[in-house]
Motif scaffolding. Structure first.
Motif, PDB file in Angstrom:
ATOM      1  N   PHE A 115       0.847  -1.210   0.000  1.00 30.98           N
ATOM      2  CA  PHE A 115       0.000   0.000   0.000  1.00 30.98           C
ATOM      3  C   PHE A 115       0.878   1.255   0.000  1.00 30.98           C
ATOM      4  O   PHE A 115       0.632   2.205  -0.758  1.00 30.98           O
ATOM      5  CB  PHE A 115      -0.905  -0.032   1.228  1.00 30.98           C
ATOM      6  N   LYS A 116       1.908   1.229   0.865  1.00 33.45           N
ATOM      7  CA  LYS A 116       2.812   2.379   0.915  1.00 33.45           C
ATOM      8  C   LYS A 116       3.549   2.553  -0.422  1.00 33.45           C
ATOM      9  O   LYS A 116       3.766   3.667  -0.897  1.00 33.45           O
ATOM     10  CB  LYS A 116       3.828   2.199   2.045  1.00 33.45           C
ATOM     11  N   TYR A 117       3.934   1.393  -0.979  1.00 28.97           N
ATOM     12  CA  TYR A 117       4.638   1.437  -2.268  1.00 28.97           C
ATOM     13  C   TYR A 117       3.733   2.031  -3.355  1.00 28.97           C
ATOM     14  O   TYR A 117       4.158   2.871  -4.154  1.00 28.97           O
ATOM     15  CB  TYR A 117       5.082   0.026  -2.662  1.00 28.97           C
ATOM     16  N   ALA A 118       2.473   1.602  -3.351  1.00 27.18           N
ATOM     17  CA  ALA A 118       1.515   2.105  -4.348  1.00 27.18           C
ATOM     18  C   ALA A 118       1.284   3.601  -4.181  1.00 27.18           C
ATOM     19  O   ALA A 118       1.224   4.359  -5.158  1.00 27.18           O
ATOM     20  CB  ALA A 118       0.193   1.348  -4.219  1.00 27.18           C
ATOM     21  N   ILE A 119       1.145   4.024  -2.916  1.00 31.44           N
ATOM     22  CA  ILE A 119       0.967   5.454  -2.634  1.00 31.44           C
ATOM     23  C   ILE A 119       2.180   6.238  -3.125  1.00 31.44           C
ATOM     24  O   ILE A 119       2.054   7.309  -3.737  1.00 31.44           O
ATOM     25  CB  ILE A 119       0.752   5.692  -1.124  1.00 31.44           C
ATOM     26  N   GLY A 120       3.344   5.692  -2.863  1.00 29.17           N
ATOM     27  CA  GLY A 120       4.578   6.356  -3.313  1.00 29.17           C
ATOM     28  C   GLY A 120       4.638   6.470  -4.818  1.00 29.17           C
ATOM     29  O   GLY A 120       5.034   7.510  -5.363  1.00 29.17           O
ATOM     30  N   GLU A 121       4.229   5.383  -5.503  1.00 27.02           N
ATOM     31  CA  GLU A 121       4.214   5.406  -6.962  1.00 27.02           C
ATOM     32  C   GLU A 121       3.254   6.476  -7.489  1.00 27.02           C
ATOM     33  O   GLU A 121       3.566   7.215  -8.438  1.00 27.02           O
ATOM     34  CB  GLU A 121       3.798   4.029  -7.501  1.00 27.02           C
ATOM     35  N   ILE A 122       2.084   6.536  -6.865  1.00 23.44           N
ATOM     36  CA  ILE A 122       1.079   7.524  -7.282  1.00 23.44           C
ATOM     37  C   ILE A 122       1.613   8.943  -7.084  1.00 23.44           C
ATOM     38  O   ILE A 122       1.469   9.813  -7.963  1.00 23.44           O
ATOM     39  CB  ILE A 122      -0.235   7.334  -6.492  1.00 23.44           C
ATOM     40  N   ILE A 123       2.254   9.157  -5.929  1.00 23.83           N
ATOM     41  CA  ILE A 123       2.817  10.485  -5.648  1.00 23.83           C
ATOM     42  C   ILE A 123       3.887  10.850  -6.679  1.00 23.83           C
ATOM     43  O   ILE A 123       3.927  11.978  -7.184  1.00 23.83           O
ATOM     44  CB  ILE A 123       3.397  10.527  -4.218  1.00 23.83           C
ATOM     45  N   LEU A 124       4.724   9.884  -7.008  1.00 23.93           N
ATOM     46  CA  LEU A 124       5.771  10.135  -8.001  1.00 23.93           C
ATOM     47  C   LEU A 124       5.178  10.466  -9.370  1.00 23.93           C
ATOM     48  O   LEU A 124       5.656  11.362 -10.084  1.00 23.93           O
ATOM     49  CB  LEU A 124       6.697   8.917  -8.116  1.00 23.93           C
ATOM     50  N   VAL A 125       4.113   9.714  -9.739  1.00 21.92           N
ATOM     51  CA  VAL A 125       3.444   9.972 -11.022  1.00 21.92           C
ATOM     52  C   VAL A 125       2.837  11.375 -11.041  1.00 21.92           C
ATOM     53  O   VAL A 125       2.966  12.129 -12.004  1.00 21.92           O
ATOM     54  CB  VAL A 125       2.361   8.909 -11.304  1.00 21.92           C
ATOM     55  N   VAL A 126       2.166  11.721  -9.928  1.00 24.59           N
ATOM     56  CA  VAL A 126       1.539  13.055  -9.832  1.00 24.59           C
ATOM     57  C   VAL A 126       2.600  14.143  -9.914  1.00 24.59           C
ATOM     58  O   VAL A 126       2.431  15.148 -10.631  1.00 24.59           O
ATOM     59  CB  VAL A 126       0.723  13.179  -8.523  1.00 24.59           C
ATOM     60  N   ILE A 127       3.696  13.941  -9.179  1.00 24.54           N
ATOM     61  CA  ILE A 127       4.789  14.933  -9.227  1.00 24.54           C
ATOM     62  C   ILE A 127       5.338  15.056 -10.644  1.00 24.54           C
ATOM     63  O   ILE A 127       5.597  16.153 -11.145  1.00 24.54           O
ATOM     64  CB  ILE A 127       5.904  14.543  -8.226  1.00 24.54           C
ATOM     65  N   GLY A 128       5.491  13.889 -11.302  1.00 25.07           N
ATOM     66  CA  GLY A 128       5.979  13.899 -12.689  1.00 25.07           C
ATOM     67  C   GLY A 128       5.059  14.661 -13.618  1.00 25.07           C
ATOM     68  O   GLY A 128       5.505  15.435 -14.475  1.00 25.07           O
ATOM     69  N   ILE A 129       3.749  14.426 -13.429  1.00 27.14           N
ATOM     70  CA  ILE A 129       2.761  15.131 -14.263  1.00 27.14           C
ATOM     71  C   ILE A 129       2.816  16.630 -14.010  1.00 27.14           C
ATOM     72  O   ILE A 129       2.797  17.444 -14.943  1.00 27.14           O
ATOM     73  CB  ILE A 129       1.346  14.583 -13.991  1.00 27.14           C
ATOM     74  N   LEU A 130       2.899  17.007 -12.731  1.00 27.18           N
ATOM     75  CA  LEU A 130       2.948  18.434 -12.373  1.00 27.18           C
ATOM     76  C   LEU A 130       4.195  19.108 -12.945  1.00 27.18           C
ATOM     77  O   LEU A 130       4.139  20.234 -13.447  1.00 27.18           O
ATOM     78  CB  LEU A 130       2.909  18.595 -10.845  1.00 27.18           C
ATOM     79  N   ILE A 131       5.322  18.397 -12.860  1.00 26.70           N
ATOM     80  CA  ILE A 131       6.570  18.945 -13.421  1.00 26.70           C
ATOM     81  C   ILE A 131       6.440  19.107 -14.937  1.00 26.70           C
ATOM     82  O   ILE A 131       6.829  20.126 -15.509  1.00 26.70           O
ATOM     83  CB  ILE A 131       7.764  18.043 -13.073  1.00 26.70           C
ATOM     84  N   ALA A 132       5.860  18.067 -15.578  1.00 24.44           N
ATOM     85  CA  ALA A 132       5.680  18.132 -17.039  1.00 24.44           C
ATOM     86  C   ALA A 132       4.772  19.287 -17.423  1.00 24.44           C
ATOM     87  O   ALA A 132       5.033  20.009 -18.401  1.00 24.44           O
ATOM     88  CB  ALA A 132       5.100  16.809 -17.546  1.00 24.44           C
ATOM     89  N   LEU A 133       3.688  19.459 -16.644  1.00 19.79           N
ATOM     90  CA  LEU A 133       2.771  20.580 -16.914  1.00 19.79           C
ATOM     91  C   LEU A 133       3.464  21.918 -16.730  1.00 19.79           C
ATOM     92  O   LEU A 133       3.263  22.858 -17.512  1.00 19.79           O
ATOM     93  CB  LEU A 133       1.542  20.486 -16.001  1.00 19.79           C
ATOM     94  N   GLN A 134       4.289  21.989 -15.661  1.00 19.76           N
ATOM     95  CA  GLN A 134       4.990  23.250 -15.403  1.00 19.76           C
ATOM     96  C   GLN A 134       5.967  23.557 -16.531  1.00 19.76           C
ATOM     97  O   GLN A 134       6.091  24.704 -16.971  1.00 19.76           O
ATOM     98  CB  GLN A 134       5.734  23.151 -14.066  1.00 19.76           C
ATOM     99  N   ILE A 135       6.686  22.526 -16.981  1.00 23.52           N
ATOM    100  CA  ILE A 135       7.634  22.714 -18.089  1.00 23.52           C
ATOM    101  C   ILE A 135       6.889  23.131 -19.353  1.00 23.52           C
ATOM    102  O   ILE A 135       7.315  24.037 -20.086  1.00 23.52           O
ATOM    103  CB  ILE A 135       8.442  21.423 -18.338  1.00 23.52           C
ATOM    104  N   ASN A 136       5.739  22.484 -19.585  1.00 20.93           N
ATOM    105  CA  ASN A 136       4.933  22.817 -20.759  1.00 20.93           C
ATOM    106  C   ASN A 136       4.442  24.264 -20.683  1.00 20.93           C
ATOM    107  O   ASN A 136       4.487  25.005 -21.676  1.00 20.93           O
ATOM    108  CB  ASN A 136       3.744  21.859 -20.866  1.00 20.93           C
ATOM    109  N   ASN A 137       3.955  24.658 -19.483  1.00 23.56           N
ATOM    110  CA  ASN A 137       3.496  26.042 -19.304  1.00 23.56           C
ATOM    111  C   ASN A 137       4.642  27.028 -19.503  1.00 23.56           C
ATOM    112  O   ASN A 137       4.468  28.088 -20.111  1.00 23.56           O
ATOM    113  CB  ASN A 137       2.902  26.230 -17.897  1.00 23.56           C
ATOM    114  N   TRP A 138       5.822  26.655 -18.988  1.00 23.49           N
ATOM    115  CA  TRP A 138       6.993  27.515 -19.146  1.00 23.49           C
ATOM    116  C   TRP A 138       7.346  27.679 -20.619  1.00 23.49           C
ATOM    117  O   TRP A 138       7.638  28.775 -21.077  1.00 23.49           O
ATOM    118  CB  TRP A 138       8.169  26.918 -18.378  1.00 23.49           C
TER     119      TRP A 138
END
Length: 218
Positions: free
Chosen positions: A9-32
């Protein structure tokens, strides 16, 4: 078993957080990147507009320099008409030549940069709204008004030159009576009124261009 489930469960949560962070970074780079593209597009637009307006300003100055001698000539002739002596060929007065024999120029703007910006609606996305507001007013309001006045002036000039076609061809006009002098001045007056108004509109346009260029440089 519970420990394994908890770890998964912790591993899955961590994976989800990493994916979300990745998406947010990608969006920020795209916006930039989009902001960077928009910034560069606006810089190129303002650079192009500045070049166009400098050309327009130079041409307006040229036209004003051709108009002012005609306005001065008419005003002088109009004041002096009552002092002319019958029998003298007052058509030799250089002021008649200045008004009737010197050609006329009218202004049409350079609009390539503006047309490109409005074609894709890019101008509405630019950051400097105070500058784009001045530019839109110039191209959508001031320039069309100036062009309309130029069209009227050209029509009146065509009418005047047709009336004095032979005189313009031979570069001489014979005026030996006050009545003839008054007729010529009256014929010129219809054109003069529009020329005087056109001169005023040109001066106002030049002032607006100057303000816009100053804003761009600031």
């Amino acid at each position: 078993m519970e420990n394994k489930t908890s770890k998964y469960f912790k591993y899955a949560i961590g994976e989800i957080i990493l994916v979300v962070i990745g998406i947010l970074i990608a969006l920020q780079i795209n916006n930039w990147n989009e902001n960077r593209k928009q910034y560069l597009a606006e810089i190129e637009f303002l650079k192009g507009i500045k070049n166009d307006l400098i050309q327009d300003s130079i041409y307006i100055d040229l036209i004003i320099r051709t108009i002012e001698p005609k306005l001065n000539a008419f005003n002088s002739l109009n004041k002096r008409i009552s002092n002319y002596t019958e029998g003298n060929d007052i058509g030799k007065d250089s002021l008649f030549h200045t008004y009737l024999f010197v050609g006329q120029r009218t202004f049409y703007p350079v609009s390539g940069s503006f047309q490109s910006a409005i074609a894709g609606n890019a101008i509405n996305t630019f950051e400097h709204k105070d500058i784009t507001g001045l530019i839109i007013k110039l191209y959508n309001s001031i320039y069309p008004r100036l062009i309309d006045n130029a069209s009227i002036l050209d029509q009146r000039w065509d009418l005047l030159t047709q009336q004095y076609l032979e005189e313009r061809r031979t570069k001489q006009i014979v005026i030996t009576t006050q009545d003839k002098a008054k007729k010529v001045i009256n014929d010129m007056y219809y054109h003069y009124l529009q020329l005087n108004w056109y001169h005023e509109v040109l001066e106002n346009t030049k002032e607006h261009i100057s303000i816009t260029l100053q804003k761009i440089d600031d």
